[in-house]
Design an enzyme around this catalytic site. Structure first.
Site, PDB file in Angstrom:
ATOM      1  N   GLY A 522       0.736  -1.196  -0.006  1.00  0.00           N
ATOM      2  CA  GLY A 522      -0.034  -0.115  -0.017  1.00  0.00           C
ATOM      3  C   GLY A 522       0.995   1.212  -0.032  1.00  0.00           C
ATOM      4  N   GLY A 524       1.343   4.979   2.020  1.00  0.00           N
ATOM      5  CA  GLY A 524       0.950   5.864   3.182  1.00  0.00           C
ATOM      6  C   GLY A 524       1.315   7.383   2.883  1.00  0.00           C
ATOM      7  N   GLY A 525       1.237   8.294   3.912  1.00  0.00           N
ATOM      8  CA  GLY A 525       1.508   9.581   3.545  1.00  0.00           C
ATOM      9  C   GLY A 525       2.785   9.954   3.051  1.00  0.00           C
ATOM     10  CG  PHE A 526       5.708  10.465   5.405  1.00  0.00           C
ATOM     11  CD1 PHE A 526       5.776  11.779   4.537  1.00  0.00           C
ATOM     12  CD2 PHE A 526       5.642  10.314   6.766  1.00  0.00           C
ATOM     13  CE1 PHE A 526       5.430  12.998   5.863  1.00  0.00           C
ATOM     14  CE2 PHE A 526       5.398  11.276   7.528  1.00  0.00           C
ATOM     15  CZ  PHE A 526       5.387  12.633   7.180  1.00  0.00           C
ATOM     16  N   PRO A 528       5.534   4.614  -0.485  1.00  0.00           N
ATOM     17  CG  PRO A 528       6.464   3.752  -2.411  1.00  0.00           C
ATOM     18  CD  PRO A 528       6.243   4.937  -1.535  1.00  0.00           C
ATOM     19  CB  VAL A 529       4.154   0.203   2.844  1.00  0.00           C
ATOM     20  CG1 VAL A 529       4.749  -0.843   3.839  1.00  0.00           C
ATOM     21  CG2 VAL A 529       4.289   1.566   3.674  1.00  0.00           C
ATOM     22  CE  LYS A 543       6.710   5.929   6.456  1.00  0.00           C
ATOM     23  NZ  LYS A 543       6.367   6.404   7.865  1.00  0.00           N
ATOM     24  CG  ASP A 640      -0.943  11.308  11.753  1.00  0.00           C
ATOM     25  OD1 ASP A 640      -2.088  11.600  11.679  1.00  0.00           O
ATOM     26  OD2 ASP A 640      -0.176  10.967  10.741  1.00  0.00           O
TER      27      ASP A 640
END
Length: 833
Positions: A522, A524-526, A528-529, A543, A640
């Site tokens: 998927g 995330g905000g920073f 891909p993982v 990450k 967060d």
């Protein structure tokens, strides 16, 4: 007229039947019980195990596990079920072996001249059986004044000075025999009051003297919050009692026949008693373990736990060498007895010795205490009487002979001052100075080593950077713009922080199959993982910061350092990081069940989450946040918290992740201020989103939103009803008494108790109240979730359900405009995540 009034009440109480009361002409036969008004306790006949012997006593009525708290005829059981409880002709409550009243087994034994004809016996919700006159309200006898082995809240332990009443605890003979055992906990009458556990007539363990808040021998005894401790020492009585501020908390303290004392609390969810604390639990707890004038130092001892007090030496050196401390210590042979140059050696974190023979003066200061001790040649030591009182250290205790049962604690205890001659005082002062010199030398050596290592690393990094310019990567990927000065500073940080494991870039490339799209879990905000598999077949999650990531080197280092220092069942575990060839990557443990939002915001997956699973997830998240706020080495504000940052392992255990925006607080710091607001719309507390002010209560707000989302299966920011969001909709339903309508209809109603769900909704609303000071803290949340709490406070109006003015007194935190997105994404100053 007064006589007619008394006669009227006399006949009224003879024929009135009450579930918690035995009237004067009533009887209680075997098989019958009376219940307290709130049905918390029961009084009647019982047997233990397979025994046919019958006893009369009090037990918890609402607990499935038989727990007896008081026994009337503990030493005189009845052989069959023909027993009866009733008032004797003279007015005492009595236990008879049969209904013919020929064999008296037990009686309250109050003087006949004191008793009134209108007496009744009532069982209170505290577990106290009281013999009193309902006309005058006068009490003549109560079971709390005659305890057996159990010390209940609001009961008193101690003695009265006038009538000689002694309230002490006596253990059972065995698990199946409630008869009077050998262990007795009583308040000492000699010297300064203290509680001592005796085995027969021999002291077994000393609870110690009162410190102003707790007993010196029980450092783990809680202060405040749920438990309130109280000690009375006046001309009428010397007694100790404790209470509970939350009526839903069930607790008891008891003396066990094995020689231990326990505080238990009932865990309703697991239907079991939890051992809250117990003593004695180590050698140093045993009474006078190191003999006269010795003290036990278990926390710092590597070989023998016993040490002689300053100015003393082993009485029998050979026995002491063989680890036999029973002979204790005696004054050193060459020590002067009494001199003007005598002084005191201070021992820290001490459980002061037995105070039975100590003298006390509560009206002088510690400084005056020292002077008086110096003037009296028989005075061998002194200490504060109450060192934890509200006014600080007060009172003076002085010892004039042998000192028994002293020990040290790791994080508790008080200062204890031992009298020594000038030679011994000089020796202790030299030892203290030499210890400081050793510490200084070690610090200088460490600083020099760090500086040398930094120079070496500087050379290594410079050479690596040169070689990297001529080396091409085997990976086919788009590099992220990266500051090499930042990279170098990160390498320096690695040298200072050995808790940062490093992965080689080639290792990560091989593990993720060159960052294959098939391995992508998927984004995330920073960035891909990716899922990866190392050569040792260990599964990992990588990450990788993307080109458009708003996370700079500071946030990257922040996340790595924070998670590497945190260890908790409900926090994601970092395995290492990779900083190479303009790449910044974090390597985590692989969690197969993805994140929480995958389950609660998708209908098919949400159906798999029944109520017990959802509650375990909520409790796990709460425990993880409590660890960050209170129990870790650092006080951390996550900033967060949201469903996508809660990962789930194979057993659906929640793990809090994404610490890039977390902030560390100092030990006493309660709130912070920022001009750069980061977080996710819908989860941010109002004071943070609008004023840049954050604290542990900001995380509490986010947790409350997350908890309500888990209960309802609906997303807060994507909820479109008449209310502005999910929280507002729940508040409207709560106000109208219709909150059950919001419970996720995909949950099977047979899997949950509607009252428990309503309690959880109430806890969620307590977390999202508009004012941060009104919100509960996470320690309260964990307790509320773990007990059958029924008297929770009423929540106030939540945030973001009506207009809120931005700025205010602390509005200066925000120096620039903050960009906000209505989508469920994390945001920073000017860009979305």
């Amino acid at each position: 007229m007064k006589v007619v009034f008394v006669i009227f009440f006399f006949f009224l109480f003879q024929f009135c039947i009450s579930v918690d009361t035995i009237m004067r002409r009533q009887s209680l036969r075997d098989g019958e019980v009376i219940l307290s008004a709130g049905k918390r306790f029961a009084f009647g006949f019982f047997s233990l195990g397979d025994s046919e012997l019958r006893y009369v006593g009090i037990w918890y009525a609402q607990i499935s596990q038989q727990t007896i708290v008081w026994v009337a005829n503990r030493d005189h059981p009845i052989n069959d079920t023909s027993g009866m409880v009733k008032f004797s002709n003279r007015g005492n409550l009595s236990v008879y072996a049969s209904d013919n009243e020929t064999e008296l087994i037990w009686s309250t034994n109050v003087s006949d001249s004191m008793l009134e004809p209108t007496l009744v016996a009532t069982l209170s919700d505290l577990g106290n059986l009281v013999l009193f006159d309902p006309v005058t309200g006068r009490s003549f006898w109560e079971s709390f004044d005659h305890p057996t082995d159990t010390f209940l809240p609001f009961m008193r332990l101690g003695f009265t000075r006038k009538d000689g009443l002694d309230r002490s605890l006596t253990s059972w003979k065995s698990h199946g025999d409630p008869g009077s055992g050998d262990l007795i906990l009583r308040m000492e009458r000699r010297g300064f009051p203290q509680l001592i556990l005796y085995k027969g007539v021999t002291p077994w363990w000393r609870m110690g003297s009162w410190t102003g808040h707790r007993w010196s021998g029980v450092p783990e005894m809680p202060i405040g919050y749920i438990f309130n401790n109280s000690f009375v020492n006046n001309e009428d009585e010397v007694s100790f009692t404790y209470g509970v501020t939350d009526a839903s908390v069930i607790t008891r303290t008891m003396v066990n026949e094995t020689g231990t004392m326990h505080r238990f609390t009932w865990i309703a969810r697991d239907k079991r008693w939890n051992d809250f604390w117990s003593v004695p639990k180590e050698q140093c707890d045993n009474y006078a373990h190191c003999g006269p004038n010795g003290y036990c130092d278990s926390p710092s001892s590597k070989t023998f736990e016993c040490t002689c007090l300053p100015g003393f030496e082993p009485k029998f050196p050979r026995h002491w060498f063989l680890r036999d401390s029973s002979g204790g210590c005696t004054k050193k042979k060459r020590a002067s007895i009494c001199s003007e140059k005598d002084g005191f050696v201070k021992l820290k974190r001490m459980k002061i010795p037995d105070t039975s023979d100590a003298s006390v003066d509560m009206n002088i200061t510690l400084k005056e205490c020292k002077q008086r001790c110096l003037k009296n040649c028989s005075c061998v030591a002194y200490a504060s009487a109450y060192h934890e009182s509200k006014r600080g250290a007060i009172g003076c205790l002085k010892w004039h002979g042998g000192m028994l049962d002293a020990r040290t604690y790791l994080n508790s205890g008080q200062d204890f001052y031992i009298r020594v001659d000038k030679e011994e005082l000089a020796r202790w002062n030299r030892n203290g100075l030499s210890g400081k010199r050793r510490v200084l030398l070690i610090l200088i050596s460490l600083i020099a080593a760090v500086m040398l290592l930094t120079v070496i690393l500087f050379c290594v990094v410079r050479e690596r950077r040169k070689s990297n310019r001529h080396r091409s990567s085997s990976a086919n990927f788009a590099p992220v713009p990266f500051d090499f000065d930042e990279s170098f500073r990160f390498e320096q940080d690695k040298a200072r922080n050995r808790e940062l494991p490093l992965f080689d870039l080639n290792t990560i490339v091989a593990a993720t199959n060159n960052f294959s799209s098939q391995n992508k879990l998927g984004a995330g905000g920073f960035g891909p993982v990716y899922k990866g598999v190392l050569q040792n077949r260990m599964e990992i999650a990588v990450k990788r910061l993307s080109r458009n990531s708003g996370q700079g080197m500071e946030e990257f280092k922040n996340e790595v350092k924070l998670i590497s220092k945190l260890q908790h069942r409900n926090l994601v575990r970092i395995l290492g990081c990779c900083v190479e060839l303009e790449e910044k990557m974090l390597v985590y443990e692989y969690l197969p069940n993805k994140s929480l939002d995958y389950f609660i915001f998708h209908e098919e997956q949400r159906a798999e989450l029944d109520w017990p699973k959802r509650m375990e997830i909520v409790r796990g998240i709460a425990r993880g946040i409590l660890y960050l706020h209170q129990d870790s080495r650092l006080r951390i504000i996550h900033r967060d918290l949201k469903a996508s940052n809660i990962l789930l392992d194979s057993e659906m255990i929640p793990k809090i992740s994404d610490f890039g925006m977390a902030r560390i607080f100092g030990g006493n710091q309660m709130e912070g201020c920022t001009s750069r607001v980061v977080g996710t719309f819908g989860y941010m507390a109002p004071e943070y989103a609008m004023e840049g002010q954050f604290s542990i209560k900001s995380d509490v707000y986010s947790f409350g939103v997350l908890m309500l989302e888990i209960i309802t299966g609906k997303k807060n920011s994507a909820f479109h009803e008449e209310s502005s969001n999910l929280v507002g909709h729940i508040w409207d339903l709560w106000e109208n008494g219709e909150a059950t309508e919001i419970i996720d209809n995909l949950m099977d109603q047979e899997t949950y108790d509607e009252r428990e769900v309503m309690k959880c909704i109430q806890i969620g609303l307590l977390c999202v109240q508009e004012n941060a000071s009104d919100r509960v803290d996470m320690s309260s949340v964990v307790i509320m979730l773990g007990h059958n709490a029924t008297n929770l406070p009423n929540p106030k109006h939540p945030a973001f359900t009506s207009a809120r003015r931005r700025g205010g007194e602390n509005g200066a935190c925000l120096k620039g405009q903050t960009g906000i997105s209505v989508n469920d994404v994390t945001f920073s100053d000017i860009q979305g995540r």
